[in-house]
Design a protein around this motif. Structure first.
Motif, PDB file in Angstrom:
ATOM      1  N   MET A  37      40.704  -4.399 -30.487  1.00 25.81           N
ATOM      2  CA  MET A  37      42.013  -3.763 -30.618  1.00 25.81           C
ATOM      3  C   MET A  37      42.814  -3.903 -29.332  1.00 25.81           C
ATOM      4  O   MET A  37      44.028  -4.140 -29.358  1.00 25.81           O
ATOM      5  CB  MET A  37      41.836  -2.277 -30.968  1.00 25.81           C
ATOM      6  N   VAL A  38      42.131  -3.754 -28.185  1.00 27.02           N
ATOM      7  CA  VAL A  38      42.797  -3.885 -26.885  1.00 27.02           C
ATOM      8  C   VAL A  38      42.049  -4.913 -26.055  1.00 27.02           C
ATOM      9  O   VAL A  38      40.820  -4.868 -25.970  1.00 27.02           O
ATOM     10  CB  VAL A  38      42.821  -2.540 -26.122  1.00 27.02           C
ATOM     11  N   ARG A  39      42.780  -5.841 -25.470  1.00 28.33           N
ATOM     12  CA  ARG A  39      42.195  -6.794 -24.530  1.00 28.33           C
ATOM     13  C   ARG A  39      43.048  -6.787 -23.258  1.00 28.33           C
ATOM     14  O   ARG A  39      44.257  -7.028 -23.296  1.00 28.33           O
ATOM     15  CB  ARG A  39      42.147  -8.200 -25.122  1.00 28.33           C
ATOM     16  N   VAL A  40      42.423  -6.467 -22.137  1.00 27.65           N
ATOM     17  CA  VAL A  40      43.090  -6.422 -20.837  1.00 27.65           C
ATOM     18  C   VAL A  40      42.429  -7.451 -19.941  1.00 27.65           C
ATOM     19  O   VAL A  40      41.209  -7.455 -19.788  1.00 27.65           O
ATOM     20  CB  VAL A  40      42.971  -5.006 -20.216  1.00 27.65           C
ATOM     21  N   GLU A  41      43.221  -8.324 -19.348  1.00 29.32           N
ATOM     22  CA  GLU A  41      42.677  -9.403 -18.522  1.00 29.32           C
ATOM     23  C   GLU A  41      43.365  -9.438 -17.152  1.00 29.32           C
ATOM     24  O   GLU A  41      44.578  -9.636 -17.068  1.00 29.32           O
ATOM     25  CB  GLU A  41      42.872 -10.756 -19.218  1.00 29.32           C
ATOM     26  N   GLU A  61      50.827  -8.944 -12.829  1.00 26.33           N
ATOM     27  CA  GLU A  61      49.982 -10.101 -13.112  1.00 26.33           C
ATOM     28  C   GLU A  61      48.954  -9.683 -14.155  1.00 26.33           C
ATOM     29  O   GLU A  61      48.531  -8.536 -14.213  1.00 26.33           O
ATOM     30  CB  GLU A  61      49.261 -10.558 -11.839  1.00 26.33           C
ATOM     31  N   GLY A  62      48.546 -10.626 -14.995  1.00 26.74           N
ATOM     32  CA  GLY A  62      47.531 -10.350 -15.996  1.00 26.74           C
ATOM     33  C   GLY A  62      48.114 -10.246 -17.396  1.00 26.74           C
ATOM     34  O   GLY A  62      49.322 -10.429 -17.614  1.00 26.74           O
ATOM     35  N   ARG A  63      47.245  -9.956 -18.353  1.00 26.80           N
ATOM     36  CA  ARG A  63      47.631  -9.971 -19.760  1.00 26.80           C
ATOM     37  C   ARG A  63      47.104  -8.735 -20.473  1.00 26.80           C
ATOM     38  O   ARG A  63      45.977  -8.301 -20.239  1.00 26.80           O
ATOM     39  CB  ARG A  63      47.068 -11.225 -20.432  1.00 26.80           C
ATOM     40  N   VAL A  64      47.934  -8.181 -21.355  1.00 23.84           N
ATOM     41  CA  VAL A  64      47.530  -7.098 -22.239  1.00 23.84           C
ATOM     42  C   VAL A  64      47.848  -7.515 -23.663  1.00 23.84           C
ATOM     43  O   VAL A  64      48.973  -7.937 -23.954  1.00 23.84           O
ATOM     44  CB  VAL A  64      48.288  -5.787 -21.925  1.00 23.84           C
ATOM     45  N   SER A  65      46.876  -7.414 -24.557  1.00 25.84           N
ATOM     46  CA  SER A  65      47.153  -7.638 -25.970  1.00 25.84           C
ATOM     47  C   SER A  65      46.662  -6.429 -26.755  1.00 25.84           C
ATOM     48  O   SER A  65      45.624  -5.850 -26.443  1.00 25.84           O
ATOM     49  CB  SER A  65      46.487  -8.914 -26.484  1.00 25.84           C
ATOM     50  N   VAL A  66      47.438  -6.038 -27.761  1.00 25.74           N
ATOM     51  CA  VAL A  66      47.120  -4.913 -28.638  1.00 25.74           C
ATOM     52  C   VAL A  66      47.160  -5.407 -30.072  1.00 25.74           C
ATOM     53  O   VAL A  66      48.188  -5.930 -30.522  1.00 25.74           O
ATOM     54  CB  VAL A  66      48.126  -3.754 -28.444  1.00 25.74           C
ATOM     55  N   ASP A  67      46.050  -5.271 -30.772  1.00 23.06           N
ATOM     56  CA  ASP A  67      45.951  -5.707 -32.165  1.00 23.06           C
ATOM     57  C   ASP A  67      46.378  -7.169 -32.316  1.00 23.06           C
ATOM     58  O   ASP A  67      47.059  -7.534 -33.269  1.00 23.06           O
ATOM     59  CB  ASP A  67      46.805  -4.800 -33.059  1.00 23.06           C
TER      60      ASP A  67
END
Length: 243
Positions: free
Chosen positions: A22-26, A80-86
């Motif tokens: 559901m959540v990916r934080v990089e 900086e970085g990436r957040v994706s939700v669903d």
């Protein structure tokens, strides 16, 4: 499930909505200010939250918990970085896309309750559905269901000032669920409550995650409440130091 996109030597892996975490934080970084006075709130944070889990964020004040929640919820932008939700990369959304994401797919619960004083409990719960222009009959049915879920069916007509702190937070939780979000974000939801009431509210969050099929990311400093989480991520000085 994921799919690959891109051409040439670069290939990006994109989550398909409805699958994957559901959540990916990089590699998330966020600083405030500049030069020697800069505050580095997050320093390369990475983690995933599987669907259906309640994950707690632990850490002292200033450890980066609120900053992290704001970034995951689309209320702030990372350096900086990436957040994706669903499966949706937040960096690819404009302001209107982020507004739609927050309205339809993320529910927020804050320490301060944030209820509208002149509205009844039922009217407060129904506000997000009014903003979405939901059918009035659908709205009334959903409000009634949610107030029952949080144990306040008999308090629907009361205004926030007529409710205890614990009851107000229950109304806030019901409101956060109004538009059937996929992700619930709660920032110190028991911070203004006594220990017994706080535990009851946390147990309620645990129950609604199960009942509504939600994923939840909850920041708390209360050690007693951490035992109700599926997983605990501890932050210190903007980094995850223990899982």
């Amino acid at each position: 499930m994921t799919r690959s996109t891109g051409a040439g030597s670069g290939t990006a892996v994109v989550d398909v909505p409805g699958s994957g975490p559901m959540v990916r934080v990089e590699n998330l970084h966020r600083s405030y200010g500049s030069g020697a006075a800069a505050v580095h709130a997050l320093r390369g944070v990475s983690f995933e939250v599987p669907r259906g889990e309640l994950v707690a964020l632990k850490g002292r004040s200033g450890s980066g918990k609120t900053t992290l929640l704001n970034l995951v919820g689309g209320l702030d932008t990372a350096d900086e970085g990436r957040v994706s939700v669903d499966g949706t990369d937040l960096a690819g959304l404009g302001e209107s896309g982020l507004l739609e994401l927050r309205r339809d797919r993320i529910g927020f619960v804050f320490q301060s309750f944030g209820l509208i004083p002149i509205l009844s409990a039922a009217e407060n719960v129904g506000v997000p559905m009014r903003l979405r222009k939901a059918d009035p009959r659908e709205r009334e049915e959903r409000v009634g269901l949610l107030l029952s879920l949080v144990g306040l069916a008999d308090h629907a007509a009361q205004r926030p000032g007529e409710l205890s702190g614990g009851q107000q937070q229950r109304v806030a939780i019901a409101r956060a669920l109004a538009n059937r979000p996929s992700l619930l974000i709660a920032d110190e939801p028991t911070g203004q409550l006594d220990a017994e009431t706080g535990l009851a509210v946390m147990e309620l969050l645990r129950a609604v995650v199960r009942a509504e099929g939600l994923t939840a990311l909850v920041a708390t400093h209360d050690a007693q409440l951490l035992g109700l989480a599926d997983r605990v991520l501890e932050l210190a000085d903007g980094e995850i130091v223990r899982e």
